[in-house]
Design a protein around this motif. Structure first.
Motif, PDB file in Angstrom:
ATOM      1  N   ASP A 567      29.023  27.739 105.394  1.00 25.81           N
ATOM      2  CA  ASP A 567      28.647  26.251 105.357  1.00 25.81           C
ATOM      3  C   ASP A 567      28.318  26.168 103.942  1.00 25.81           C
ATOM      4  O   ASP A 567      27.671  24.948 103.723  1.00 25.81           O
ATOM      5  CB  ASP A 567      27.700  26.031 106.335  1.00 25.81           C
ATOM      6  N   HIS A 568      28.236  27.232 103.099  1.00 23.77           N
ATOM      7  CA  HIS A 568      28.266  26.661 101.627  1.00 23.77           C
ATOM      8  C   HIS A 568      26.555  26.240 101.175  1.00 23.77           C
ATOM      9  O   HIS A 568      26.608  25.726 100.301  1.00 23.77           O
ATOM     10  CB  HIS A 568      29.165  25.746 101.022  1.00 23.77           C
ATOM     11  N   THR A 569      25.801  26.628 102.148  1.00 27.56           N
ATOM     12  CA  THR A 569      24.467  26.580 101.668  1.00 27.56           C
ATOM     13  C   THR A 569      23.724  27.945 101.625  1.00 27.56           C
ATOM     14  O   THR A 569      24.098  29.062 102.389  1.00 27.56           O
ATOM     15  CB  THR A 569      23.905  25.766 102.889  1.00 27.56           C
ATOM     16  N   PRO A 570      22.842  28.111 100.842  1.00 26.69           N
ATOM     17  CA  PRO A 570      21.915  29.038 100.340  1.00 26.69           C
ATOM     18  C   PRO A 570      21.364  29.783 102.021  1.00 26.69           C
ATOM     19  O   PRO A 570      21.059  28.724 102.910  1.00 26.69           O
ATOM     20  CB  PRO A 570      21.089  29.035  99.517  1.00 26.69           C
ATOM     21  N   MET A 571      20.849  30.740 102.116  1.00 28.87           N
ATOM     22  CA  MET A 571      19.842  31.406 102.896  1.00 28.87           C
ATOM     23  C   MET A 571      18.719  31.762 102.521  1.00 28.87           C
ATOM     24  O   MET A 571      18.477  32.720 101.799  1.00 28.87           O
ATOM     25  CB  MET A 571      20.806  32.311 103.819  1.00 28.87           C
ATOM     26  N   GLY A 613      25.963  30.693  95.631  1.00 29.36           N
ATOM     27  CA  GLY A 613      27.299  30.314  95.328  1.00 29.36           C
ATOM     28  C   GLY A 613      27.381  30.045  93.668  1.00 29.36           C
ATOM     29  O   GLY A 613      26.706  30.876  92.965  1.00 29.36           O
ATOM     30  N   ALA A 614      27.981  29.213  93.090  1.00 29.82           N
ATOM     31  CA  ALA A 614      28.153  28.834  91.665  1.00 29.82           C
ATOM     32  C   ALA A 614      26.950  27.881  91.169  1.00 29.82           C
ATOM     33  O   ALA A 614      27.176  27.438  89.986  1.00 29.82           O
ATOM     34  CB  ALA A 614      29.391  28.306  91.768  1.00 29.82           C
ATOM     35  N   ARG A 615      25.968  27.593  91.990  1.00 28.31           N
ATOM     36  CA  ARG A 615      24.914  26.799  91.801  1.00 28.31           C
ATOM     37  C   ARG A 615      23.568  27.218  91.604  1.00 28.31           C
ATOM     38  O   ARG A 615      22.664  26.425  91.691  1.00 28.31           O
ATOM     39  CB  ARG A 615      25.209  25.439  92.396  1.00 28.31           C
TER      40      ARG A 615
END
Length: 661
Positions: A567-571, A613-615
């Motif tokens: 889901d492209h969100t940190p955990m 991710g990349a951010r």
């Protein structure tokens, strides 16, 4: 979209809201009024001395000029040597924030507050809906500014079985001037958000306000008002009910945090270490490399900008507020004397094809974000901003730019050490985690460390290497950044370009160009083919321009692994055990969100912070602050919906709701 307040200053120099035809504070002495009505009538001077918790939370229903906040901060600072409270939280809600220029003019009336007013104005945020976390005095004073209607904002605040507010400043324009705010829903929300024995004070003595507060569970009484005002109302919460915005399966128990280990050496682990340090928590950091930032944080230049969408959904809220917090955080590091290469040169998102152009036009037309954050530009303005012959328009993020990730990671680490020195272990490969009755133990091939009450895994692509974390669902996306020599035309580039990849202004004669995108790979090997791919991609968009033709050869490259979830969100949060989750919340699969079995929590005290991710440069500062605040049961900087989107149980819970498991 949030609109700024329209105000004028009357003959007494007092700001007046045009929409409400009411003054922001008394024409006589607004500071004395604020101190009497709110600070004194809530008994804060004595409560700061004997409060049972290390943090104290004030909530206010109308920020206005910030006078109540500044007075409370000043009084808290004056009594610091006698206070048992170490951290002051001030939550304030404002539907129509005043402009910075008006704020500065209004606060000129209070020269005794000038040093604090200056700090507030330096961090005062743009008119973007949601929670802006501003930190002062190395995090000892925190202002959460919620921009938006208070009736809409209060339900967004994440809290669990007990409320978080100790004292209420029930402020705002007079009930007759602002009836939309003074509703029973407001009084009920105040009760839900309150700690036991929370107090309130309000300048008004209107009967319906008093009755509404009593109905919500507050014991009310009239006392002498300020100045020419005969009466006002104060009170204490006496009827408490268990109430929460956070569902049980997304709640976070308070942590012990007596002995803490952090596994990792990138920007996330340094930020986590900093947020623990500013709360006085000593950390033991374990990095498998011989120095910091040798993993995903090792690029020469890293872009810092948010990933925004045309609607204000969870991703836009998450990235916008993470980015603005990161900018404030990095500026505070610089002011504290920490040095890292950076350039706030803006980020130009280029409409290089029809798809990008449509996406950019849709975002600009949505009017979701203030132009101060992101605005549309045509090709002529894009050339002026970038100082090169780019043929594209697009979107410009003026406050974005680039930093040196390696230097920044070290600066955050050093800042943490200056607050609360820790024990730091480099070139130590932690192979195993084991929970015993007295705590967690970390084992390398040479020795065992522990016991620790809490362990944080921030190991990037290696975060799933332990038995307890192997099922978190993280996957690697390999990316290679190429370093290309500048030319005469490219050396003039004065902003960071984003097309399908990104291209930085030159530093020491080199531009960073990339990055490739290879899914499900954890390789860090540099390949010549990826250099070719990066160069061809850039040429595909800028071929024929003097900018592109002037570029030299590729000098070197770096490859790293972006860690992502589906889901492209940190955990972030307590590491979950899947079988424990399935058993405890089995009713969810039947559509029943109640009568849950208590969780066993076999990994209690083991936390994770990964998947940036990349951010990571944009998101790690606020994400790790949110994690630490949740462990201390403090107010959270993210809304409830973002809190749930970051929780380690989210993927399993979603599958249970959809009956996929």
């Amino acid at each position: 979209m949030i609109s700024n307040a329209q105000i004028h200053f009357n003959d007494s120099g007092t700001p007046v809201a045009d929409n409400f035809d009411d003054v922001y504070f008394s024409n006589d002495d607004g500071l004395a009024e604020s101190n009497y009505v709110f600070f004194e009538q809530n008994g804060l001077h004595e409560r700061f001395k004997s409060h049972p918790r290390k943090h104290f939370v004030v909530a206010e229903t109308g920020f206005g000029t910030g006078l109540n906040f500044l007075n409370t901060w000043a009084r808290f600072k004056q009594s610091a040597h006698n206070n048992s409270v170490e951290r002051l939280y001030f939550m304030s809600f404002e539907k129509f924030p005043i402009k910075l220029s008006d704020l500065k003019q209004a606060l000129e009336a209070w020269p005794t507050l000038a040093p604090l007013s200056k700090q507030l104005c330096e961090q005062y945020p743009m008119a973007l809906q949601g929670c802006h976390r501003l930190e002062f005095n190395q995090g000892r004073v925190v202002l959460d500014l919620w921009f938006g209607d208070v009736q809409n904002s209060l339900p967004q605040i994440a809290y669990q079985r007990k409320g978080i507010v100790d004292a209420w400043y029930l402020d705002g324009f007079a009930p007759s001037k602002n009836p939309d705010m003074w509703q029973q829903t407001l009084f009920d929300s105040m009760a839900h958000l309150s700690q036991e024995n929370a107090t309130f004070a309000t300048f008004t003595a209107a009967g319906f306000v008093r009755r509404g507060l009593q109905s919500a569970g507050f014991e009310c009484k009239k006392v002498k008002g300020y100045g020419r005002k005969r009466e006002m109302v104060v009170g204490t919460l006496i009827a408490t009910t268990e109430h929460a915005t956070t569902p049980q399966y997304y709640q976070q128990d308070a942590a012990t945090l007596s002995q803490v280990a952090v596994i990792g050496g990138g920007i996330a682990s340094s930020c986590l270490k900093y947020h623990l340090a500013k709360r006085g928590i000593k950390t033991h950091l374990f990095c498998e490399d011989d120095a910091l930032a040798k993993g995903a944080s090792h690029n020469l230049q890293g872009a810092v900008y948010p990933n925004l969408q045309s609607e204000y959904g969870i991703p836009s809220e998450f990235y916008a507020h993470s980015f603005l917090y990161a900018r404030r955080f990095y500026e505070q590091l610089i002011k504290a004397g920490h040095v890292f290469d950076h350039q706030w040169c803006g980020v130009l998102l280029q409409s290089v094809n029809d798809s990008k152009k449509a996406q950019h036009e849709k975002l600009a037309a949505s009017k979701v974000f203030p132009e101060q954050l992101i605005r549309s530009v045509d090709s002529v303005e894009a050339q002026s901003i970038s100082s090169i012959d780019t043929p594209y328009g697009g979107l410009f993020i003026e406050q974005g730019g680039w930093v040196s990730p390696v230097q920044l990671t070290k600066s955050v680490f050093d800042a943490a050490e200056s607050l609360t020195p820790g024990e730091n272990h480099f070139a130590i490969h932690i192979e195993q985690l084991e929970r015993k009755p007295d705590g967690w133990y970390l084992t390398s091939n040479k020795q065992t460390f522990g016991p620790y009450s809490d362990v944080f895994v921030c190991a990037g692509e290696h975060s799933d290497r332990f038995e307890q974390t192997k099922d978190i669902g993280i996957h690697g996306v390999r990316g290679q950044v190429s370093h290309i020599h500048e030319g005469v035309a490219s050396s003039k580039l004065s902003t960071l370009l984003c097309h399908k990849g990104y291209f930085t202004p030159s530093q020491d004669g080199l531009h960073c160009m990339g990055a490739t995108f290879e899914k499900h790979s954890k390789s860090r090997a540099v390949t010549e083919q990826d250099n070719v791919t990066n160069r061809q991609q850039l040429a595909g968009f800028y071929e024929g321009t003097e900018f592109d033709k002037s570029l030299g050869s590729i000098d070197s490259a770096k490859a790293a692994v972006r860690c992502c979830f589906n889901d492209h969100t940190p955990m972030i949060g307590q590491v979950q055990d899947k079988s424990d989750l399935l058993q405890a919340y089995d009713n969810i699969k039947r559509g029943k969100f109640y009568d849950f079995t208590p969780q066993v929590m076999p990994h209690k005290g083991l936390h994770i912070a990964t998947g940036f991710g990349a951010r990571g440069l944009c998101t790690a500062p606020l994400v790790t602050e949110h994690l630490v605040a949740s462990l201390f049961q403090e107010p959270l900087p993210f809304s409830e919906r973002v809190h749930e989107a970051l929780h380690p149980a989210r993927l399993t819970i979603r599958d249970m709701i959809r009956n996929k498991i």
